[in-house]
Write a protein that holds these residues in place. Structure first.
Motif, PDB file in Angstrom:
ATOM      1  N   LEU A 169       0.747  -1.228   0.062  1.00  0.00           N
ATOM      2  CA  LEU A 169       0.120  -0.023   0.020  1.00  0.00           C
ATOM      3  C   LEU A 169       1.111   1.220  -0.089  1.00  0.00           C
ATOM      4  N   ALA A 170       1.544   1.226   0.658  1.00  0.00           N
ATOM      5  CA  ALA A 170       3.055   2.311   0.872  1.00  0.00           C
ATOM      6  C   ALA A 170       3.683   2.573  -0.453  1.00  0.00           C
ATOM      7  N   ASP A 171       3.960   1.541  -1.191  1.00  0.00           N
ATOM      8  CA  ASP A 171       4.693   1.869  -2.541  1.00  0.00           C
ATOM      9  C   ASP A 171       3.734   2.109  -3.532  1.00  0.00           C
ATOM     10  N   LYS A 172       2.642   1.759  -3.496  1.00  0.00           N
ATOM     11  CA  LYS A 172       1.703   1.759  -4.828  1.00  0.00           C
ATOM     12  C   LYS A 172       0.659   2.902  -4.648  1.00  0.00           C
TER      13      LYS A 172
ATOM     14  N   PRO B 282       3.358   7.415  -4.480  1.00  0.00           N
ATOM     15  CA  PRO B 282       3.268   8.288  -5.805  1.00  0.00           C
ATOM     16  C   PRO B 282       2.576   9.585  -5.463  1.00  0.00           C
ATOM     17  N   ARG B 283       1.945   9.770  -4.247  1.00  0.00           N
ATOM     18  CA  ARG B 283       1.362  11.080  -3.898  1.00  0.00           C
ATOM     19  C   ARG B 283       1.973  11.919  -3.079  1.00  0.00           C
TER      20      ARG B 283
ATOM     21  N   GLU C 198       3.120  16.982  -0.268  1.00  0.00           N
ATOM     22  CA  GLU C 198       3.778  17.745   0.718  1.00  0.00           C
ATOM     23  C   GLU C 198       4.344  19.218  -0.071  1.00  0.00           C
ATOM     24  N   ALA C 199       4.388  19.249  -1.238  1.00  0.00           N
ATOM     25  CA  ALA C 199       4.821  20.431  -1.866  1.00  0.00           C
ATOM     26  C   ALA C 199       3.669  21.532  -1.830  1.00  0.00           C
ATOM     27  N   GLY C 200       2.523  20.881  -2.071  1.00  0.00           N
ATOM     28  CA  GLY C 200       1.153  21.570  -2.219  1.00  0.00           C
ATOM     29  C   GLY C 200       0.490  21.858  -0.777  1.00  0.00           C
TER      30      GLY C 200
ATOM     31  N   PHE D 276      14.562  15.833  -5.877  1.00  0.00           N
ATOM     32  CA  PHE D 276      14.754  14.501  -5.256  1.00  0.00           C
ATOM     33  C   PHE D 276      14.209  14.505  -3.863  1.00  0.00           C
ATOM     34  N   PRO D 277      13.959  13.200  -3.399  1.00  0.00           N
ATOM     35  CA  PRO D 277      13.177  13.548  -2.236  1.00  0.00           C
ATOM     36  C   PRO D 277      14.151  13.478  -0.896  1.00  0.00           C
ATOM     37  N   VAL D 278      15.375  13.182  -1.079  1.00  0.00           N
ATOM     38  CA  VAL D 278      16.229  13.316   0.115  1.00  0.00           C
ATOM     39  C   VAL D 278      16.292  14.691   0.898  1.00  0.00           C
TER      40      VAL D 278
END
Length: 393
Positions: free
Chosen positions: A22-25, A29-30, A35-37, A347-349
């Motif tokens: 569930l976390a990966d799929k 992706p969201r 977070e940006a919005g 990048f997410p880091v």
């Protein structure tokens, strides 16, 4: 690469697999976009409620998942690996149910817990105040008895889900005595309860944090949880469990950063070979892996003590301190692995590093954790040796 786990039962192993998928799929992706919005993903909590995650460590007879904390912290870790805001929200929801589960009457539990633990309602935990964070006994929010009601007045700072929660567990003073503090369960629609605009935070921007105001909020006395004057005990006991949640989330966040760093180090080439083959960077990754594994081991140790009904307050503070300090270091090193790219939002880091900072502050700063640990050492404790029946779960 996913963390290797040894689960206590086949059921819990299947649960981890479900949550990991569930976390990966669905979550990964969201996450970056939300977070940006600065978008609060209320629907995600409904999804987690539907699969039983929101009430996972609480009894099945009241709508919970009936899983030990050993399992619960590993579920939180899997969520945090891809989306820390959601993992923190899950942990806070469990915290907001703690008082009712452990100190409520059977009538209260039957009336309110099924919807709370079943994921139909989302909770918030109201303890801190603008001038009372690390010292909860200094709160000034008041609850005054008026016949069959209490009237609550005050403000609660740093409330996760503030303005979005369906119910609030509020800790309020019931007299001028320093420790005469009580616990109340307040529905969100109660007249006089409101929330300020959300705080503008460095990280966890997909998690709403706001000051909640109580302006002559009148609730029935039946919504007091536990005895009058027993609220500080409830709050502090809840924080011990909450610290395990934050330790798990910090570990998951660090695991996510490590995974990104390793993948990038394998794909990025300099001087004719992948940078993962350069010893200076390879050793940095090895230290990151050791930090993640250390945090996980300490968190699981504390969770297993709790599951056995043994004292775990000191170990919870150690787990929270170690895991969050390690997460800050691991995410910072992950940015370093990416070089200039790590400092960009491509990048997410970069996001992981910003999110790690607050983990050292949530559920008691790491300076408070050191105080808890040192005081436990000063008191002295007797070593405990016990056996575990792994079949009971």
């Amino acid at each position: 690469m996913p963390a290797s786990r040894v689960m206590p039962t086949n059921e819990s192993a299947d649960l981890i697999e479900v949550v990991r998928n569930l976390a990966d799929k669905e979550l990964a992706p969201r996450a970056a976009r939300a977070e940006a919005g600065e978008d609060f993903p209320r629907d995600v909590f409904k999804t987690l409620g539907a699969v039983g995650v929101l009430g996972l460590p609480y009894p099945e007879e009241h709508g919970g998942g009936g899983q030990p904390y050993e399992v619960y912290v590993q579920v939180l870790e899997e969520v945090a690996r891809v989306w820390s805001s959601v993992a923190v929200g899950t942990s806070v929801h469990a915290l907001s149910c703690f008082g009712l589960v452990n100190y409520g009457t059977e009538r209260q539990r039957q009336a309110w817990l099924p919807d709370m633990l079943g994921g139909h309602l989302l909770g918030a935990y109201c303890l801190s105040e603008p001038h009372a964070g690390s010292d909860p006994a200094a709160i000034t929010t008041r609850a005054v008895r008026d016949g069959d009601d209490y009237v609550l007045t005050g403000a609660k700072a740093w409330t996760t889900h503030g303005g979005h929660a369906d119910f609030y567990q509020v800790i309020a003073r019931t007299s001028d005595e320093r420790t005469d503090i009580s616990c109340f369960l307040v529905p969100a629609e109660t007249e006089g309860l409101s929330a300020d605009p959300p705080e503008r935070k460095m990280g966890l921007t997909g998690s709403v944090t706001a000051t909640v105001r109580l302006d002559n909020v009148r609730i029935p006395a039946s919504r007091r949880i536990g005895a009058e004057g027993g609220g500080l005990k409830i709050a502090l006991a809840a924080l011990d469990s909450g610290r395990l949640g934050i330790a798990a989330i910090a570990t998951g966040l660090a695991q996510g950063a490590l995974d990104e760093a390793v993948a990038y180090a394998k794909s990025r080439t300099t001087f004719g070979k992948p940078i993962v083959e350069h010893q200076g960077l390879a050793f940095l990754l090895a230290d990151m892996e050791a930090a993640v594994q250390t945090a996980r081991a300490m968190t699981l140790h504390a969770a297993r003590l709790k599951d056995q009904g043994l004292p775990f307050s000191r170990e919870a503070s150690i787990a929270k301190m170690v895991a969050t300090d390690n997460a800050m270091r691991v995410t910072t090193d992950a940015v370093q692995v990416f070089g200039g790219y790590g400092y960009t939002r491509d990048f997410p880091v970069e996001r992981f590093m910003r999110e790690a900072k607050v983990m050292q502050i949530l559920e008691g700063t790491n300076q408070i954790q050191r105080m808890v640990i040192s005081r436990a050492l000063a008191r002295g404790t007797t070593a405990t040796i016990t056996t575990v029946n792994r079949e009971k779960h």
